[in-house]
Design a protein around this motif. Structure first.
Motif, PDB file in Angstrom:
ATOM      1  N   VAL A 160      44.300  13.433 -32.039  1.00 39.19           N
ATOM      2  CA  VAL A 160      44.392  12.041 -31.616  1.00 39.19           C
ATOM      3  C   VAL A 160      43.330  11.271 -32.384  1.00 39.19           C
ATOM      4  O   VAL A 160      42.371  11.847 -32.899  1.00 39.19           O
ATOM      5  CB  VAL A 160      44.179  11.865 -30.092  1.00 39.19           C
ATOM      6  CG1 VAL A 160      45.256  12.579 -29.300  1.00 39.19           C
ATOM      7  CG2 VAL A 160      42.813  12.323 -29.673  1.00 39.19           C
ATOM      8  N   SER A 161      43.487   9.972 -32.442  1.00 35.48           N
ATOM      9  CA  SER A 161      42.494   9.163 -33.138  1.00 35.48           C
ATOM     10  C   SER A 161      41.179   9.197 -32.363  1.00 35.48           C
ATOM     11  O   SER A 161      41.156   9.416 -31.142  1.00 35.48           O
ATOM     12  CB  SER A 161      42.976   7.721 -33.268  1.00 35.48           C
ATOM     13  OG  SER A 161      43.021   7.118 -31.981  1.00 35.48           O
ATOM     14  N   ALA A 162      40.108   8.966 -33.070  1.00 34.28           N
ATOM     15  CA  ALA A 162      38.804   8.908 -32.417  1.00 34.28           C
ATOM     16  C   ALA A 162      38.783   7.783 -31.392  1.00 34.28           C
ATOM     17  O   ALA A 162      38.180   7.912 -30.326  1.00 34.28           O
ATOM     18  CB  ALA A 162      37.702   8.722 -33.463  1.00 34.28           C
ATOM     19  N   ALA A 163      39.469   6.679 -31.693  1.00 33.56           N
ATOM     20  CA  ALA A 163      39.513   5.548 -30.762  1.00 33.56           C
ATOM     21  C   ALA A 163      40.192   5.940 -29.453  1.00 33.56           C
ATOM     22  O   ALA A 163      39.712   5.596 -28.371  1.00 33.56           O
ATOM     23  CB  ALA A 163      40.227   4.366 -31.401  1.00 33.56           C
ATOM     24  N   ALA A 164      41.310   6.668 -29.553  1.00 33.88           N
ATOM     25  CA  ALA A 164      42.009   7.114 -28.343  1.00 33.88           C
ATOM     26  C   ALA A 164      41.143   8.079 -27.557  1.00 33.88           C
ATOM     27  O   ALA A 164      41.028   7.980 -26.333  1.00 33.88           O
ATOM     28  CB  ALA A 164      43.342   7.768 -28.711  1.00 33.88           C
ATOM     29  N   ARG A 165      40.534   9.018 -28.249  1.00 33.25           N
ATOM     30  CA  ARG A 165      39.652   9.992 -27.594  1.00 33.25           C
ATOM     31  C   ARG A 165      38.516   9.283 -26.875  1.00 33.25           C
ATOM     32  O   ARG A 165      38.254   9.532 -25.698  1.00 33.25           O
ATOM     33  CB  ARG A 165      39.084  10.963 -28.636  1.00 33.25           C
ATOM     34  CG  ARG A 165      38.125  11.982 -28.036  1.00 33.25           C
ATOM     35  CD  ARG A 165      37.170  12.550 -29.061  1.00 33.25           C
ATOM     36  NE  ARG A 165      36.353  11.495 -29.630  1.00 33.25           N
ATOM     37  CZ  ARG A 165      35.933  11.466 -30.892  1.00 33.25           C
ATOM     38  NH1 ARG A 165      36.255  12.427 -31.733  1.00 33.25           N
ATOM     39  NH2 ARG A 165      35.192  10.479 -31.327  1.00 33.25           N
ATOM     40  N   ASP A 166      37.857   8.354 -27.561  1.00 31.79           N
ATOM     41  CA  ASP A 166      36.715   7.661 -26.981  1.00 31.79           C
ATOM     42  C   ASP A 166      37.132   6.781 -25.801  1.00 31.79           C
ATOM     43  O   ASP A 166      36.425   6.717 -24.796  1.00 31.79           O
ATOM     44  CB  ASP A 166      36.004   6.830 -28.043  1.00 31.79           C
ATOM     45  CG  ASP A 166      35.369   7.689 -29.122  1.00 31.79           C
ATOM     46  OD1 ASP A 166      35.219   8.921 -28.924  1.00 31.79           O
ATOM     47  OD2 ASP A 166      35.021   7.126 -30.176  1.00 31.79           O
ATOM     48  N   ARG A 167      38.271   6.122 -25.925  1.00 34.71           N
ATOM     49  CA  ARG A 167      38.747   5.265 -24.831  1.00 34.71           C
ATOM     50  C   ARG A 167      39.030   6.084 -23.577  1.00 34.71           C
ATOM     51  O   ARG A 167      38.600   5.735 -22.479  1.00 34.71           O
ATOM     52  CB  ARG A 167      40.005   4.532 -25.268  1.00 34.71           C
ATOM     53  CG  ARG A 167      40.579   3.679 -24.172  1.00 34.71           C
ATOM     54  CD  ARG A 167      41.827   2.986 -24.590  1.00 34.71           C
ATOM     55  NE  ARG A 167      42.365   2.317 -23.416  1.00 34.71           N
ATOM     56  CZ  ARG A 167      43.181   1.316 -23.451  1.00 34.71           C
ATOM     57  NH1 ARG A 167      43.587   0.838 -24.599  1.00 34.71           N
ATOM     58  NH2 ARG A 167      43.618   0.771 -22.347  1.00 34.71           N
ATOM     59  N   LEU A 168      39.752   7.186 -23.728  1.00 37.78           N
ATOM     60  CA  LEU A 168      40.066   8.025 -22.570  1.00 37.78           C
ATOM     61  C   LEU A 168      38.813   8.663 -21.991  1.00 37.78           C
ATOM     62  O   LEU A 168      38.651   8.733 -20.769  1.00 37.78           O
ATOM     63  CB  LEU A 168      41.100   9.082 -22.935  1.00 37.78           C
ATOM     64  CG  LEU A 168      42.511   8.547 -23.115  1.00 37.78           C
ATOM     65  CD1 LEU A 168      43.411   9.618 -23.706  1.00 37.78           C
ATOM     66  CD2 LEU A 168      43.073   8.039 -21.800  1.00 37.78           C
ATOM     67  N   ALA A 169      37.931   9.117 -22.844  1.00 40.01           N
ATOM     68  CA  ALA A 169      36.689   9.732 -22.364  1.00 40.01           C
ATOM     69  C   ALA A 169      35.862   8.720 -21.594  1.00 40.01           C
ATOM     70  O   ALA A 169      35.310   9.027 -20.533  1.00 40.01           O
ATOM     71  CB  ALA A 169      35.904  10.303 -23.534  1.00 40.01           C
ATOM     72  N   ALA A 170      35.766   7.497 -22.101  1.00 40.29           N
ATOM     73  CA  ALA A 170      34.987   6.461 -21.424  1.00 40.29           C
ATOM     74  C   ALA A 170      35.630   6.070 -20.092  1.00 40.29           C
ATOM     75  O   ALA A 170      34.939   5.893 -19.085  1.00 40.29           O
ATOM     76  CB  ALA A 170      34.858   5.233 -22.326  1.00 40.29           C
ATOM     77  N   GLU A 171      36.949   5.948 -20.082  1.00 38.89           N
ATOM     78  CA  GLU A 171      37.661   5.526 -18.865  1.00 38.89           C
ATOM     79  C   GLU A 171      37.638   6.599 -17.792  1.00 38.89           C
ATOM     80  O   GLU A 171      37.484   6.307 -16.614  1.00 38.89           O
ATOM     81  CB  GLU A 171      39.108   5.167 -19.211  1.00 38.89           C
ATOM     82  CG  GLU A 171      39.929   4.701 -18.030  1.00 38.89           C
ATOM     83  CD  GLU A 171      39.494   3.351 -17.471  1.00 38.89           C
ATOM     84  OE1 GLU A 171      39.794   3.093 -16.294  1.00 38.89           O
ATOM     85  OE2 GLU A 171      38.847   2.569 -18.194  1.00 38.89           O
ATOM     86  N   HIS A 172      37.789   7.852 -18.199  1.00 41.72           N
ATOM     87  CA  HIS A 172      37.911   8.937 -17.225  1.00 41.72           C
ATOM     88  C   HIS A 172      36.664   9.800 -17.105  1.00 41.72           C
ATOM     89  O   HIS A 172      36.605  10.670 -16.242  1.00 41.72           O
ATOM     90  CB  HIS A 172      39.114   9.817 -17.575  1.00 41.72           C
ATOM     91  CG  HIS A 172      40.412   9.069 -17.501  1.00 41.72           C
ATOM     92  ND1 HIS A 172      41.089   8.866 -16.322  1.00 41.72           N
ATOM     93  CD2 HIS A 172      41.134   8.433 -18.450  1.00 41.72           C
ATOM     94  CE1 HIS A 172      42.179   8.158 -16.549  1.00 41.72           C
ATOM     95  NE2 HIS A 172      42.227   7.886 -17.830  1.00 41.72           N
ATOM     96  N   GLY A 173      35.712   9.591 -17.978  1.00 39.21           N
ATOM     97  CA  GLY A 173      34.474  10.359 -17.903  1.00 39.21           C
ATOM     98  C   GLY A 173      34.668  11.846 -18.127  1.00 39.21           C
ATOM     99  O   GLY A 173      33.973  12.662 -17.523  1.00 39.21           O
ATOM    100  N   THR A 174      35.619  12.198 -18.978  1.00 35.74           N
ATOM    101  CA  THR A 174      35.913  13.603 -19.236  1.00 35.74           C
ATOM    102  C   THR A 174      36.406  13.767 -20.661  1.00 35.74           C
ATOM    103  O   THR A 174      36.431  12.807 -21.424  1.00 35.74           O
ATOM    104  CB  THR A 174      36.943  14.138 -18.214  1.00 35.74           C
ATOM    105  OG1 THR A 174      37.041  15.541 -18.347  1.00 35.74           O
ATOM    106  CG2 THR A 174      38.291  13.494 -18.364  1.00 35.74           C
TER     107      THR A 174
END
Length: 88
Positions: free
Chosen positions: A10-24
């Protein structure tokens, strides 16, 4: 990497967005999704159990038409819970 694992890119942007939103991590999110999403066989089993419960409570199972109406209602309720979707 262990032999029982795979990679998903996945793109780094998608990874970072999901990680930030879900904390995982993406890994945790994908594993949670895989474990929490019923299979078609599990859905069929649940439907059969629901029919049996209704038949027990009502004295007869719902007709195919009643099931179709109930399914349509549940789909509409599910769609309204998630809000409108943008056109693809």
């Amino acid at each position: 990497m262990a032999t029982d694992e795979t990679s998903i890119k996945v793109s780094a942007a998608a990874r970072d967005r999901l990680a930030a939103e879900h904390g995982t991590t993406i890994r945790s999110l994908v594993e949670e999704l895989a474990q929490s999403t019923p299979t078609q066989a599990e859905y069929a089993e649940r439907a059969e159990l629901a029919r049996a419960e209704l038949a027990s409570a009502l004295g007869s199972a719902p007709s195919p038409e009643a099931e179709a109406k109930a399914r349509a209602l549940l789909e509409r309720l599910g769609a309204s819970q998630h809000g409108p979707r943008a056109a693809a």
